[in-house]
Design an enzyme around this catalytic site. Structure first.
Site, PDB file in Angstrom:
ATOM      1  N   SER A 247       0.448  -1.234   0.064  1.00 49.97           N
ATOM      2  CA  SER A 247       0.086   0.146   0.321  1.00 49.97           C
ATOM      3  C   SER A 247       0.922   1.100   0.304  1.00 49.97           C
ATOM      4  CB  SER A 247      -0.975  -0.536   1.370  1.00 49.97           C
ATOM      5  OG  SER A 247      -0.580  -0.044   2.879  1.00 49.97           O
ATOM      6  N   LYS A 292      -6.132   4.906   8.330  1.00 49.89           N
ATOM      7  CA  LYS A 292      -5.155   6.000   7.171  1.00 49.89           C
ATOM      8  C   LYS A 292      -5.401   6.891   7.772  1.00 49.89           C
ATOM      9  CE  LYS A 292      -3.125   2.041   5.535  1.00 49.89           C
ATOM     10  NZ  LYS A 292      -2.597   0.988   3.582  1.00 49.89           N
TER      11      LYS A 292
END
Length: 350
Positions: A247, A292
């Protein structure tokens, strides 16, 4: 009064025993594990890809003229807690924004912790390679395919060495690891292929008999892992440990472009983000983006770059002082930051 005290005392004993039971992870003196089959996912560390960790550049580029960078291009992560007791799970569910998920979502059945960590490490290395290719393609810098590792007792053992440059397979030129994988996967175990390669500036050829993939006997396996590297003297290294998965790819690629091109991609601002990156520069969705987003806003980010397919989940984090830009490619991420910095039209997830 004495009767009431006795009643309270004896009534409290089951509660104390229950509280003790849900707060220990194993029974002393036995191998009985009392941890529950759930994991907690929450905001993890966020790291500036333009900065340093332990005195080393997170993204290190040598043999090239580097442009001065400003601000932040932070990669974001998700922290995972497992092996918890029932009371710990309940506590995290009640008092944090963590997401409680079945342990199978973190550690698939049949895989050990070590196997999951190795899989994440492999995905991270592949992501680094794709980040380099995407950045080089954006900057119009040619790339070539390099052998990163030769698997033990494979078709390639004793033939290739780390650092060899692969030029062609059966006469077809290859410029990315994907090109090589496509050709090999079109073959069957037992088929022969001829590979042209370069070692120490000398070109050679090798004819190799492909073997079976250990997980699928019908799939051919050469037995090497590959990286794409700039065909010039430029070298790109990523210096992060204990981080897994793909990611961070987009943020790595942005850092490479920022260091090798004039001006600050982020306009000197604090930008964070996430997303996988493919060799062609396309940005893909990831998991845990709400955590996040929270981590980035807590760290002080002004802008967050979100894969388009993650937009709805990103907005579920309800950011208060951070703009979430929607991106689906490396070039769009760069264009979106430019538009934001210039005050022109840009696309948000909201």
């Amino acid at each position: 009064m004495n009767r009431r005290i006795k009643t309270l005392t004896w009534g409290a004993i089951p509660l104390v025993l229950l509280a003790s039971l849900v707060s220990i992870d194993h029974i002393p003196g036995t191998n009985i594990n009392l941890s529950v089959p759930y994991a907690a996912e929450g905001p993890g560390p966020t790291i500036n890809t333009l900065g340093q960790v332990d005195g080393e550049d997170v993204v290190s580029i040598s043999s090239a003229d580097l442009d001065e960078t400003e601000g932040n291009l932070n990669m974001t992560t998700v922290s995972v807690r497992s092996g918890m007791t029932l009371s710990q799970v309940i506590s995290r569910w009640l008092f944090t924004d963590d997401t409680i998920v079945p342990i199978e979502q973190v550690f698939p059945p049949g895989q050990s912790t070590e196997e999951v960590e190795e899989s994440n490490r492999t995905a991270f290395i592949s992501s680094e390679s794709s980040a380099t290719i995407a950045a080089m393609n954006y900057l119009n810098i040619p790339v070539e395919v390099e052998v990163a590792e030769v698997l033990t007792d494979s078709a390639a053992t004793g033939i290739f060495e780390p650092g060899d440059k692969l030029l062609s397979i059966d006469g077809t030129a290859i410029s990315t690891p994907g090109d090589a994988q496509t050709i090999v996967r079109s073959k069957a175990p037992g088929d022969e292929i001829t590979i042209s390669y370069e070692r120490n500036d000398a070109e050679s050829q090798a004819t190799i008999t492909l073997r079976e993939h250990p997980d699928d006997s019908s799939v051919a396996l050469l037995g090497i892992s590959m990286l794409s590297v700039p065909s010039s003297a430029i070298e790109v290294d990523y210096n992060l440990e204990d981080i897994g998965g793909p990611s961070a790819g987009m943020m790595f690629s942005l850092a490479v472009v920022d260091k090798l091109s004039p001006g600050a991609l982020n306009g000197g601002k604090f930008v964070a983000g996430t997303g996988t990156i493919a060799e062609d520069g396309s940005v893909g969705p990831i998991g845990g983006i709400a955590h996040k987003v929270r981590a980035a806003e807590d760290a002080g980010a002004e802008v967050f770059l979100s894969p388009a397919d993650n937009c709805a989940e990103a907005m579920s984090a309800k950011p208060q002082d951070m703009t979430i830009l929607k991106v689906d490619s490396l070039s769009q991420a760069i264009d979106q930051m430019a538009a934001y910095n210039e005050g022109s039209d840009f696309q948000t997830c909201g």
